[in-house]
Design an enzyme around this catalytic site. Structure first.
Site, PDB file in Angstrom:
ATOM      1  N   ASN A 111      40.302 -28.359  20.907  1.00 56.99           N
ATOM      2  CA  ASN A 111      39.416 -28.984  21.887  1.00 56.99           C
ATOM      3  C   ASN A 111      38.005 -28.462  21.606  1.00 56.99           C
ATOM      4  O   ASN A 111      37.599 -27.417  22.107  1.00 56.99           O
ATOM      5  CB  ASN A 111      39.904 -28.575  23.282  1.00 56.99           C
ATOM      6  N   ARG A 161      41.157 -33.275  20.941  1.00 61.11           N
ATOM      7  CA  ARG A 161      40.560 -34.035  22.044  1.00 61.11           C
ATOM      8  C   ARG A 161      39.226 -34.548  21.524  1.00 61.11           C
ATOM      9  O   ARG A 161      38.371 -33.765  21.104  1.00 61.11           O
ATOM     10  CB  ARG A 161      40.326 -33.132  23.247  1.00 61.11           C
ATOM     11  N   HIS A 187      36.835 -38.134  30.763  1.00 55.41           N
ATOM     12  CA  HIS A 187      37.937 -37.379  31.408  1.00 55.41           C
ATOM     13  C   HIS A 187      39.224 -38.192  31.425  1.00 55.41           C
ATOM     14  O   HIS A 187      40.102 -37.945  32.254  1.00 55.41           O
ATOM     15  CB  HIS A 187      37.612 -37.015  32.881  1.00 55.41           C
ATOM     16  N   ARG A 205      24.852 -31.134  36.017  1.00 57.94           N
ATOM     17  CA  ARG A 205      24.430 -32.523  35.784  1.00 57.94           C
ATOM     18  C   ARG A 205      24.081 -33.202  37.114  1.00 57.94           C
ATOM     19  O   ARG A 205      24.758 -32.980  38.115  1.00 57.94           O
ATOM     20  CB  ARG A 205      25.548 -33.312  35.101  1.00 57.94           C
ATOM     21  N   GLU A 243      45.264 -31.001  30.144  1.00 55.62           N
ATOM     22  CA  GLU A 243      44.804 -31.887  29.071  1.00 55.62           C
ATOM     23  C   GLU A 243      45.458 -31.534  27.733  1.00 55.62           C
ATOM     24  O   GLU A 243      45.832 -32.417  26.972  1.00 55.62           O
ATOM     25  CB  GLU A 243      43.277 -31.810  28.973  1.00 55.62           C
TER      26      GLU A 243
END
Ligand code: ADP
Length: 408
Positions: free
Chosen positions: A7, A98, A186, A247, A390
């Site tokens: 990842n 990923r 996501h 963000r 994940e």
């Protein structure tokens, strides 16, 4: 069967190794036998590699100039020293990556071929901080683990079927033709959570209307109907939608025009401001981490209070939007760092939706729930807290592809 997961992010490199005994894929996730994380943010010219395996935890320093050597050093801990878990690299059967951006070309996990690598490279302008790291990691694996099949699992894939009326932005049509549209992110987590809900409630996905709230450092919501993502809050980039750790989420685009005209902001400055200096961090001036914000709120800090109130307000607003898109709701899901751990965020979010009969059970909510229903028995909507996995989701995709390509 050994599955290595990579990842690769803009500032970190998280990896793990799963060992599936007798090539059997269990129904529930298993613990990896080796976990490694390279953090490139701790020092200016060095990264720190932390490896957990065989009950030990080791830290190593890595030179920043050689990120590919970083991967090599990380992989060496699989076969050397106290963290050794395999005899040699040829024990690894398949590697899963990923990949943040797969554009509209990939609606499923896919075996990495030269075409797939070219597509990831082509999409660098849309994911400038992530896709270059994915390419580097894929190339490093090609060199270090020769001939091992590699799989790309895209964060955008789950959102591939979002209808055009939601994917398109109301700007001149030619930009849609040039790829300016909602991609959503996501997706690995949203899809994993949807499947877990179906497992926990013992109902087919095709019978459910879900909203999944992935609330981590990055935050997004997805409206899922019949197992398919039909709307999501992140858009062309992972900046749109909810307020996040650093963000901004959605703001009036004319603010940017104003900053350019009046204060001579450059594209890079705007990018840094919106991605790194906004959200919890920017509003509170304290931290991007919700735990620090809550501590400051408890100490009476008014900017921390404003940041928290804005976060909840925006979460409720976007939930309302997803509800409208879905036209109903069976199950609301909370996941990721904030969603799984913050009872107060779940409570404040749900409070606003009492009018549709959605009702939390306060005891269940406050009792560190994991993969369980925290709704009151009378609630018209089930409310689930799901521990997102994940890496395990990527491993499941690798297992499927490995078995397809190994068939005689
Ligand atoms: P990422 O998006 O980087 O994968 P995570 O899903 O791990 O992030 O979420 C990280 C965030 O989760 C932290 O910034 C923190 O705000 C939040 N978090 C983690 N644990 C808790 C907790 N116990 N209470 C409140 N917030 C938490």
């Amino acid at each position: 069967m050994k599955i290595l997961i990579i990842n690769a992010g803009s500032s970190s490199q998280k990896s793990c190794l799963y060992d599936l005994t007798n090539n059997y894929l269990p129904e529930h996730s298993i613990e990896p036998i080796w976990e490694a994380n390279i953090d490139w943010t701790v020092a200016r010219d060095q990264g720190i590699l932390t490896v957990k395996a065989n009950g030990t935890r080791k830290n190593h320093y890595i030179n920043y100039d050689y990120p590919c050597q970083g991967i090599s050093q990380m992989l060496n801990t699989l076969i050397q020293g106290k963290t050794r878990v395999i005899k040699n690299f040829s024990d690894i059967n398949i590697v899963g990556h990923r990949v943040v951006h797969g554009g509209t070309d990939y609606s499923e996990a896919t075996l990495i071929t030269p075409d797939v690598k070219a597509a990831i490279a082509r999409l660098i302008p849309l994911a400038p901080t992530h896709n270059p790291s994915h390419i580097k990691a894929i190339q490093a694996i090609e060199q270090i683990l020769e001939n091992v099949p590699q799989v790309a699992v895209f964060d955008t894939a789950f959102h591939c079927h979002i209808p055009l009326k939601s994917a398109a932005y109301p700007i001149p049509y030619k930009w849609l033709e040039k790829g300016i549209r909602r991609y959503g992110f996501h997706g690995i987590s949203h899809k994993y959570c949807a499947e877990k809900v179906s497992q926990i409630l013992n109902k087919p996905l095709t019978s459910l209307k879900l909203i999944t709230c992935h609330l981590g450092n990055g935050c997004s919501l997805t409206a899922i109907k019949n197992g398919i993502s039909i709307d999501t809050t992140m858009g062309f980039t992972p900046l749109e939608g909810l307020m996040m750790g650093t963000r901004s989420g959605s703001i009036d685009p004319a603010i940017l025009i104003h900053l350019i005209r009046k204060y001579n902001f450059t594209a890079n400055q705007l990018n840094t401001m919106l991605n790194k200096e906004s959200g919890f961090q920017g509003v509170s001036g304290i931290s991007a981490d919700l735990r620090s914000i809550i501590q400051a709120v408890n100490e009476g800090n008014s900017r921390a209070q404003l940041a928290f109130d804005m976060y909840i307000h925006r979460l409720r607003l976007h939930l309302g939007a997803m509800l409208g898109s879905l036209g109903g709701l069976d199950t609301l899901v909370f996941t990721a760092g904030v969603g799984e751990n913050s009872a107060i965020v779940r409570e404040k979010t749900c409070e606003a939706f009492g009018f549709i009969g959605l009702k939390l059970d306060p005891n269940k909510n406050n009792n560190s729930p994991v993969n369980t229903d925290i709704a009151d028995d009378d609630s018209t909507v089930r409310i689930l807290v799901i521990h997102t996995e994940e890496n395990w989701a990527i491993a499941q995709e690798c297992w499927k592809i490995f078995n397809q390509i190994s068939l005689p």
